[in-house]
Design a protein around this motif. Structure first.
Motif, mmCIF file in Angstrom:
data_model
loop_
_atom_site.group_PDB
_atom_site.id
_atom_site.type_symbol
_atom_site.label_atom_id
_atom_site.label_comp_id
_atom_site.label_asym_id
_atom_site.label_seq_id
_atom_site.Cartn_x
_atom_site.Cartn_y
_atom_site.Cartn_z
ATOM 1 N N ILE A 6 -15.715 -83.845 9.386
ATOM 2 C CA ILE A 6 -16.002 -85.267 9.616
ATOM 3 C C ILE A 6 -16.589 -85.467 11.006
ATOM 4 O O ILE A 6 -17.574 -86.206 11.180
ATOM 5 C CB ILE A 6 -14.733 -86.119 9.419
ATOM 6 C CG1 ILE A 6 -14.339 -86.130 7.937
ATOM 7 C CG2 ILE A 6 -14.943 -87.547 9.922
ATOM 8 C CD1 ILE A 6 -12.975 -86.722 7.666
ATOM 9 N N ALA A 7 -16.029 -84.808 12.014
ATOM 10 C CA ALA A 7 -16.557 -84.927 13.384
ATOM 11 C C ALA A 7 -18.000 -84.430 13.454
ATOM 12 O O ALA A 7 -18.850 -85.057 14.104
ATOM 13 C CB ALA A 7 -15.667 -84.154 14.363
ATOM 14 N N ILE A 68 -22.909 -90.128 2.631
ATOM 15 C CA ILE A 68 -22.299 -89.752 1.346
ATOM 16 C C ILE A 68 -21.315 -88.606 1.544
ATOM 17 O O ILE A 68 -20.180 -88.650 1.060
ATOM 18 C CB ILE A 68 -23.386 -89.393 0.308
ATOM 19 C CG1 ILE A 68 -24.165 -90.655 -0.076
ATOM 20 C CG2 ILE A 68 -22.774 -88.722 -0.917
ATOM 21 C CD1 ILE A 68 -25.451 -90.391 -0.827
ATOM 22 N N LEU A 69 -21.736 -87.580 2.279
ATOM 23 C CA LEU A 69 -20.834 -86.450 2.545
ATOM 24 C C LEU A 69 -19.609 -86.898 3.330
ATOM 25 O O LEU A 69 -18.488 -86.448 3.059
ATOM 26 C CB LEU A 69 -21.567 -85.349 3.313
ATOM 27 C CG LEU A 69 -22.566 -84.521 2.527
ATOM 28 C CD1 LEU A 69 -23.355 -83.610 3.457
ATOM 29 C CD2 LEU A 69 -21.831 -83.706 1.470
ATOM 30 N N GLY A 70 -19.816 -87.784 4.303
ATOM 31 C CA GLY A 70 -18.700 -88.296 5.094
ATOM 32 C C GLY A 70 -17.685 -89.026 4.232
ATOM 33 O O GLY A 70 -16.476 -88.889 4.421
ATOM 34 N N GLY A 76 -11.098 -87.371 0.866
ATOM 35 C CA GLY A 76 -10.218 -86.248 0.539
ATOM 36 C C GLY A 76 -9.320 -85.840 1.693
ATOM 37 O O GLY A 76 -8.197 -85.384 1.491
ATOM 38 N N ALA A 77 -9.789 -86.045 2.917
ATOM 39 C CA ALA A 77 -9.017 -85.625 4.079
ATOM 40 C C ALA A 77 -7.925 -86.620 4.449
ATOM 41 O O ALA A 77 -6.841 -86.227 4.871
ATOM 42 C CB ALA A 77 -9.948 -85.428 5.276
ATOM 43 N N THR A 106 -11.034 -96.678 6.978
ATOM 44 C CA THR A 106 -10.993 -95.894 8.212
ATOM 45 C C THR A 106 -12.284 -95.109 8.406
ATOM 46 O O THR A 106 -12.871 -95.117 9.493
ATOM 47 C CB THR A 106 -9.782 -94.933 8.212
ATOM 48 O OG1 THR A 106 -8.586 -95.712 8.091
ATOM 49 C CG2 THR A 106 -9.736 -94.093 9.473
ATOM 50 N N ILE A 107 -12.742 -94.442 7.355
ATOM 51 C CA ILE A 107 -13.976 -93.655 7.452
ATOM 52 C C ILE A 107 -15.165 -94.563 7.746
ATOM 53 O O ILE A 107 -15.999 -94.257 8.604
ATOM 54 C CB ILE A 107 -14.211 -92.827 6.161
ATOM 55 C CG1 ILE A 107 -13.160 -91.730 6.051
ATOM 56 C CG2 ILE A 107 -15.613 -92.236 6.119
ATOM 57 C CD1 ILE A 107 -13.187 -90.704 7.178
#
Length: 185
Positions: A6-7, A68-70, A76-77, A106-107
């Protein structure tokens, strides 16, 4: 491990956001001065500004792919942690739903601040300096993603043609902005 991914995705998205605003906000006069003072990177930025289509297409490919990937990685994280937090109050199904919602919010918040708003604020503060630093990596990405850029540009051009939307600006603003000459109100 997911938090590291994510970072990295946030850093990548921040790069694309910064690249977008730095090119758009860069003043041609300042870039010309930099080029005249011997900065070849400023010449590259000026050339990109003359034909920015593929540049902005690659920026949008990058921003959307990373977003999208984030979302996938972030959900999932973080969802399991939020779900555990809510399990005592909401039961398993309610905790799952609340966990997903909290993870999602949050994301979005983290990406919005660190990958979009803050990088764009940085880019607006000194766009020419940042544009010349980003120009070569972006040129490499433009070359790498040229086939995708061509495909998306062709689709956009076709849609514009079907919707009768001009592809080029003529340098004149809306009719209301043009003063009427010879008519008295």
């Amino acid at each position: 491990q997911s938090l590291l991914v994510i970072a990295l995705l946030i850093a990548l998205s921040a790069f694309f956001s910064l690249a977008e605003i730095a090119l758009a906000a860069s003043r041609r006069l300042r870039l010309r001065q930099m080029a005249d003072d011997g900065d070849a990177r400023a010449d590259l930025v000026l050339r990109i500004q003359e034909q920015p289509g593929y540049y902005f297409t690659v920026v949008q490919i990058g921003l959307n792919a990373v977003a999208i990937l984030g979302g996938v990685v972030g959900e999932g994280a973080l969802s399991p942690y939020f779900a555990r937090l809510f399990t005592g109050w909401l039961g398993p199904e309610g905790a799952q739903s609340a966990g997903f919602l909290c993870s999602f919010v949050t994301i979005i918040a983290v990406f919005l601040v660190f990958a979009d708003l803050f990088p764009k604020r940085l880019g607006m503060n000194d766009p020419e300096r940042l544009a010349v630093r980003i120009a070569k990596p972006m040129q490499l990405l433009i070359t790498t993603f040229k086939p995708l850029g061509w495909l998306f540009t062709a689709c956009t051009d076709l849609l514009s043609k079907l919707m009768d939307v001009q592809n080029e600006r003529d340098g004149v603003g809306p009719r209301e902005d043009i003063p009427r000459v010879g008519k008295v109100a």
